[in-house]
Design a protein around this motif. Structure first.
Motif, PDB file in Angstrom:
ATOM      1  N   GLY A 207      14.538 -89.903  72.120  1.00 16.50           N
ATOM      2  CA  GLY A 207      15.533 -90.966  72.225  1.00 16.50           C
ATOM      3  C   GLY A 207      15.893 -91.179  73.614  1.00 16.50           C
ATOM      4  O   GLY A 207      16.100 -92.282  74.097  1.00 16.50           O
ATOM      5  N   SER A 208      16.209 -90.129  74.434  1.00 20.69           N
ATOM      6  CA  SER A 208      16.905 -90.151  75.684  1.00 20.69           C
ATOM      7  C   SER A 208      15.939 -90.973  76.473  1.00 20.69           C
ATOM      8  O   SER A 208      16.125 -91.657  77.374  1.00 20.69           O
ATOM      9  CB  SER A 208      17.455 -88.885  76.198  1.00 20.69           C
ATOM     10  N   TYR A 209      14.559 -90.309  76.439  1.00 20.38           N
ATOM     11  CA  TYR A 209      13.413 -91.250  77.163  1.00 20.38           C
ATOM     12  C   TYR A 209      13.368 -92.562  76.914  1.00 20.38           C
ATOM     13  O   TYR A 209      13.191 -93.416  77.775  1.00 20.38           O
ATOM     14  CB  TYR A 209      12.108 -90.554  76.884  1.00 20.38           C
ATOM     15  N   ALA A 210      13.444 -92.986  75.655  1.00 26.30           N
ATOM     16  CA  ALA A 210      13.314 -94.594  75.312  1.00 26.30           C
ATOM     17  C   ALA A 210      14.550 -95.293  75.848  1.00 26.30           C
ATOM     18  O   ALA A 210      14.348 -96.283  76.383  1.00 26.30           O
ATOM     19  CB  ALA A 210      13.129 -94.370  73.904  1.00 26.30           C
ATOM     20  N   ARG A 211      15.594 -94.438  75.528  1.00 29.08           N
ATOM     21  CA  ARG A 211      17.111 -95.580  75.912  1.00 29.08           C
ATOM     22  C   ARG A 211      16.821 -95.318  77.640  1.00 29.08           C
ATOM     23  O   ARG A 211      17.243 -96.551  78.008  1.00 29.08           O
ATOM     24  CB  ARG A 211      18.211 -94.641  75.882  1.00 29.08           C
ATOM     25  N   MET A 212      16.388 -94.376  78.426  1.00 23.00           N
ATOM     26  CA  MET A 212      16.422 -94.425  79.939  1.00 23.00           C
ATOM     27  C   MET A 212      15.453 -95.335  80.215  1.00 23.00           C
ATOM     28  O   MET A 212      15.616 -96.167  81.186  1.00 23.00           O
ATOM     29  CB  MET A 212      16.011 -93.087  80.606  1.00 23.00           C
ATOM     30  N   GLY A 213      14.299 -95.399  79.621  1.00 25.96           N
ATOM     31  CA  GLY A 213      13.161 -96.353  79.848  1.00 25.96           C
ATOM     32  C   GLY A 213      13.658 -97.812  79.411  1.00 25.96           C
ATOM     33  O   GLY A 213      13.463 -98.824  80.520  1.00 25.96           O
ATOM     34  N   ARG A 214      14.379 -98.212  78.580  1.00 30.38           N
ATOM     35  CA  ARG A 214      14.772 -99.480  78.239  1.00 30.38           C
ATOM     36  C   ARG A 214      15.790-100.024  79.376  1.00 30.38           C
ATOM     37  O   ARG A 214      15.802-101.194  79.947  1.00 30.38           O
ATOM     38  CB  ARG A 214      15.531 -99.572  77.034  1.00 30.38           C
ATOM     39  N   ALA A 215      16.682 -99.258  79.630  1.00 29.06           N
ATOM     40  CA  ALA A 215      17.691 -99.278  80.974  1.00 29.06           C
ATOM     41  C   ALA A 215      16.941 -99.700  82.347  1.00 29.06           C
ATOM     42  O   ALA A 215      17.243-100.582  82.711  1.00 29.06           O
ATOM     43  CB  ALA A 215      18.496 -97.970  81.211  1.00 29.06           C
TER      44      ALA A 215
ATOM     45  N   LYS B 242       7.654-105.810  80.133  1.00 26.68           N
ATOM     46  CA  LYS B 242       8.798-106.192  79.139  1.00 26.68           C
ATOM     47  C   LYS B 242       8.990-105.291  78.094  1.00 26.68           C
ATOM     48  O   LYS B 242      10.173-105.321  77.248  1.00 26.68           O
ATOM     49  CB  LYS B 242       8.126-107.578  78.406  1.00 26.68           C
ATOM     50  N   GLU B 243       8.255-104.537  77.797  1.00 26.57           N
ATOM     51  CA  GLU B 243       8.347-103.387  76.529  1.00 26.57           C
ATOM     52  C   GLU B 243       7.428-102.298  77.189  1.00 26.57           C
ATOM     53  O   GLU B 243       6.660-102.397  77.980  1.00 26.57           O
ATOM     54  CB  GLU B 243       7.693-104.053  75.549  1.00 26.57           C
ATOM     55  N   SER B 244       7.671-101.159  76.524  1.00 26.66           N
ATOM     56  CA  SER B 244       7.260 -99.687  76.824  1.00 26.66           C
ATOM     57  C   SER B 244       6.075 -99.604  76.042  1.00 26.66           C
ATOM     58  O   SER B 244       5.676-100.690  75.253  1.00 26.66           O
ATOM     59  CB  SER B 244       8.172 -98.562  76.364  1.00 26.66           C
ATOM     60  N   PHE B 245       5.026 -98.519  76.367  1.00 32.38           N
ATOM     61  CA  PHE B 245       3.812 -98.728  75.712  1.00 32.38           C
ATOM     62  C   PHE B 245       4.099 -98.129  74.310  1.00 32.38           C
ATOM     63  O   PHE B 245       3.416 -98.892  73.260  1.00 32.38           O
ATOM     64  CB  PHE B 245       2.979 -97.441  76.255  1.00 32.38           C
ATOM     65  N   GLY B 246       5.223 -97.554  74.010  1.00 32.92           N
ATOM     66  CA  GLY B 246       5.614 -97.145  72.743  1.00 32.92           C
ATOM     67  C   GLY B 246       6.107 -98.097  71.795  1.00 32.92           C
ATOM     68  O   GLY B 246       5.452 -98.369  70.730  1.00 32.92           O
ATOM     69  N   GLU B 247       6.812 -99.252  72.409  1.00 30.15           N
ATOM     70  CA  GLU B 247       7.082-100.631  71.565  1.00 30.15           C
ATOM     71  C   GLU B 247       5.761-101.440  71.461  1.00 30.15           C
ATOM     72  O   GLU B 247       5.854-101.757  70.219  1.00 30.15           O
ATOM     73  CB  GLU B 247       8.016-101.327  72.472  1.00 30.15           C
ATOM     74  N   TRP B 248       4.995-101.417  72.419  1.00 27.91           N
ATOM     75  CA  TRP B 248       3.881-102.109  72.444  1.00 27.91           C
ATOM     76  C   TRP B 248       2.981-101.840  71.321  1.00 27.91           C
ATOM     77  O   TRP B 248       2.586-102.343  70.483  1.00 27.91           O
ATOM     78  CB  TRP B 248       3.076-102.308  73.636  1.00 27.91           C
ATOM     79  N   TYR B 249       2.776-100.350  71.079  1.00 27.30           N
ATOM     80  CA  TYR B 249       1.953 -99.793  70.361  1.00 27.30           C
ATOM     81  C   TYR B 249       2.423 -99.958  68.696  1.00 27.30           C
ATOM     82  O   TYR B 249       1.784-100.489  67.990  1.00 27.30           O
ATOM     83  CB  TYR B 249       1.749 -98.356  70.486  1.00 27.30           C
ATOM     84  N   ALA B 250       3.825 -99.926  68.804  1.00 28.80           N
ATOM     85  CA  ALA B 250       4.138-100.137  67.246  1.00 28.80           C
ATOM     86  C   ALA B 250       4.166-101.505  66.837  1.00 28.80           C
ATOM     87  O   ALA B 250       3.845-101.816  65.797  1.00 28.80           O
ATOM     88  CB  ALA B 250       5.862 -99.876  67.426  1.00 28.80           C
TER      89      ALA B 250
END
Ligand code: SF4
Length: 464
Positions: A407-415, A445-453
C-alpha cells in the motif's frame, strides 16, 4: 599537509568540475589496472600465491605479539636500535629525539605512508628540521604543498603540464617545459645534492622478517637505498602489521606486490636492510597508530593484511572518478575507507559510503581482503553509532517505510509520478545532489502494477 574540506562528496565535486581531467585520470588508472591483469595472468600460480599470502597474513595477525617480539630480539642482535610508538605523536617525538641527539637539522626521506599519516614533515619543520621527500611523486607533491593522492603513485592526479608548472615555479625550469624525462633529470640533480649532504635518512618498510630481523624496502627509483647508504643515521618507520614470519615468504609477497601495484614482474629495487655499516646508526620504529584497535574489531581485522599495492584504488570506479584527495585521509580509496573510520569514526564516517560495493576491489586484492564486504559492514557500524549524515538516515527511514507494505509503495509511487509529471522542478533542482549530475526521466503515466491490472481486465485473462 591535509586537504581542507572534510567530506568526500564535496571534495569529489570539486575534482569532477574538469571533465576532461577526470576522464584522463580515470584512463590512467584503468591502464595500470589492465597492466596488473596482464602481469597476473602471466603466472599460472597467481591464485595459489594470493591464497598463500592471505593465509600467511592470517597467521601473522593471530600471532602478532610473538612475531613482533621475535623481530625485535633479532633487530637488537643485528645492532639496530628498536623503538615502539603507540601513536603519531610518539613516533614523531622519537624521530626528533634521534636527530636532535646528533644535532642533525636536515633529513632525506623515501616514500613512507606511515610518516604521512603521522604528519612527520610538518612536526619536524616546526622544530627547525628540514625534510626532503626523495620519491619523485612525493617530491612533486611536497613542492606543491599537497599530500599524496595515491599510495603507490602519489601525484597520479597531476598531468605532466601541471608538473612542468610546479617545477618552473619552485625549481626554476624553463616555462612550458613538460617533457617527463627532462623534468625527471632536473629533479634528480636537485635530489642528488640532498642525498650527498644530508646525514640522516628515513625509509618506510614493506616487509619485516621476524626470523632474521631484516626488513625490505621496495622502490623503483633506488632513492631509499641512496639515502640509507649515504647517511650516518638511518631510521625506518613501520606499522606493526608489516611482519612476515620467514624470509622464504618474501618470494610470495614480492611477486604479488609489484604485479598488483604497477604490472611489473618485480619492483626495480627490493633492498634488504639488516645491520648498520661501520660508523652508522640504525633505528627502527614500530608504530601502532590504531592497528591493535583494528585487530580487535573481528569484522575489520583482515584489513591489516594489506600490503599497500594500490590495486583496489586503480580498479575502483569511485576512486578513478573522484581522485584520491577527495578521501581526506592519507590512505585513500577502498582500503583507506576501511582503515580511516577506525582512526576517527566521526571524521571519516562518509568514506565507507564512497563505494558502489561492486566488489572489483576484493577481486584484485593480492591478499584476498574482502574489501567491499567490510565497507558494507562499516556502514552498518557507522549508522548504529550515530555518525551517519542526518539526510542519509532520514532518506533510508523514508525508503524503509515505502518498501514496508504494498500500500505505501503504491501510494509513494503515485505521488512520485505526479511530482515528476506536474512539478518536475521540485526534484530537478540544484538543491538535489542526485540531479546535479543526472537528468530525471519523464514520469510514466501508470505503474507496472496498474498497467498489469488494466491489461488483465481489458484482455479478460482474469476470467480464464
Ligand atoms: S587492500 Fe589489497 S588491493 Fe588494496 S592496497 Fe591493500 S593489498 Fe592492495
Amino acid at each position: 599537509m591535509e586537504t581542507k574540506t572534510k567530506d568526500h562528496a564535496a571534495l569529489a565535486e570539486a575534482f569532477i568540475k574538469d571533465e576532461e581531467h577526470v576522464n584522463w585520470h580515470d584512463g590512467a588508472l584503468w591502464w595500470i589496472r589492465q597492466k596488473r591483469d596482464i602481469a597476473s595472468k602471466q603466472i599460472p600460480e597467481w591464485e595459489a600465491l594470493r591464497e598463500a599470502a592471505s593465509q600467511i597474513k592470517s597467521n601473522v595477525l593471530s600471532n602478532l605479539h610473538d612475531y613482533l617480539l621475535q623481530f625485535e630480539a633479532n633487530l637488537i642482535k643485528n645492532g639496530i636500535t628498536v623503538h615502539w610508538a603507540s601513536d603519531a605523536e610518539e613516533h614523531n617525538r622519537i624521530v626528533y629525539s634521534i636527530l636532535k641527539a646528533k644535532e642533525i637539522n636536515q633529513m632525506i626521506k623515501s616514500k613512507s605512508m606511515l610518516t604521512e599519516e603521522c604528519h612527520l614533515n610538518e612536526y619536524l619543520a616546526e622544530r627547525g628540521i628540514d625534510v626532503i621527500n626523495s620519491d619523485l611523486g612525493e617530491y612533486i607533491q611536497q613542492l606543491d604543498n599537497e599530500p599524496p593522492s595515491h599510495i603507490v603513485l602519489p601525484c597520479i592526479h597531476k598531468r605532466k603540464e601541471e608538473i612542468g608548472e610546479i617545477f618552473h615555479e619552485h625549481l626554476g625550469t624553463e616555462k612550458g617545459v613538460s617533457d617527463p624525462t627532462t623534468l625527471t633529470r632536473f629533479a634528480r640533480r636537485h635530489l642528488r645534492n640532498a642525498f650527498i649532504t644530508r646525514r640522516a635518512a628515513l625509509t618506510g618498510v614493506n616487509f619485516a622478517v621476524a626470523e632474521t630481523g631484516e626488513y625490505v624496502v621496495c622502490t623503483n627509483e633506488g632513492n631509499a637505498d641512496m639515502g640509507a647508504h649515504l647517511s650516518d643515521v638511518q631510521i625506518a618507520s613501520m606499522g606493526i602489521e608489516k611482519i612476515v614470519p620467514q624470509k622464504k615468504h618474501l618470494g610470495i609477497f614480492l611477486r604479488l606486490l609489484a604485479r598488483s601495484a604497477t604490472g611489473q614482474p618485480i619492483t626495480i629495487y627490493s633492498s634488504h636492510f639488516k645491520k648498520p655499516r661501520e660508523g652508522q646508526e640504525m633505528h627502527l620504529i614500530l608504530v601502532d597508530l590504531g592497528r591493535t584497535r583494528q585487530l580487535g574489531r573481528p569484522e575489520f581485522r583482515e584489513s591489516l593484511k594489506c600490503i599497500k599495492c594500490g590495486a583496489c584504488m586503480n580498479t575502483c570506479p569511485v576512486y578513478r572518478k573522484s581522485g584520491g584527495l577527495s578521501y581526506h585521509n592519507t590512505i585513500s580509496g577502498p582500503i583507506g575507507a576501511i582503515l580511516a573510520p577506525n582512526l576517527d569514526m566521526k571524521r571519516h564516517a562518509d568514506l565507507p559510503f564512497a563505494s558502489t560495493l561492486c566488489g572489483s576491489c576484493s577481486n584484485v586484492c593480492p591478499v584476498k581482503i574482502t574489501i567491499h564486504d567490510q565497507l558494507y559492514q562499516w556502514r552498518q557500524v557507522i549508522v548504529k553509532e550515530g555518525f551517519a549524515a542526518n539526510t542519509k538516515v532520514l532518506g533510508m527511514k523514508a525508503m524503509a517505510w515505502t518498501l514496508s507494505s504494498p500500500g505505501s509503495y503504491a501510494r509513494m509511487g503515485r505521488a512520485g509520478r505526479w511530482v515528476l509529471n506536474n512539478i518536475p522542478f521540485a526534484i530537478n533542482n540544484k538543491l538535489n545532489p542526485w540531479y546535479k549530475q543526472r537528468e530525471m526521466p519523464d514520469g510514466p503515466k501508470e505503474s507496472f502494477g496498474e498497467w498489469y491490472a488494466r491489461n488483465q481486465k481489458e484482455n479478460g485473462s482474469d476470467k480464464k
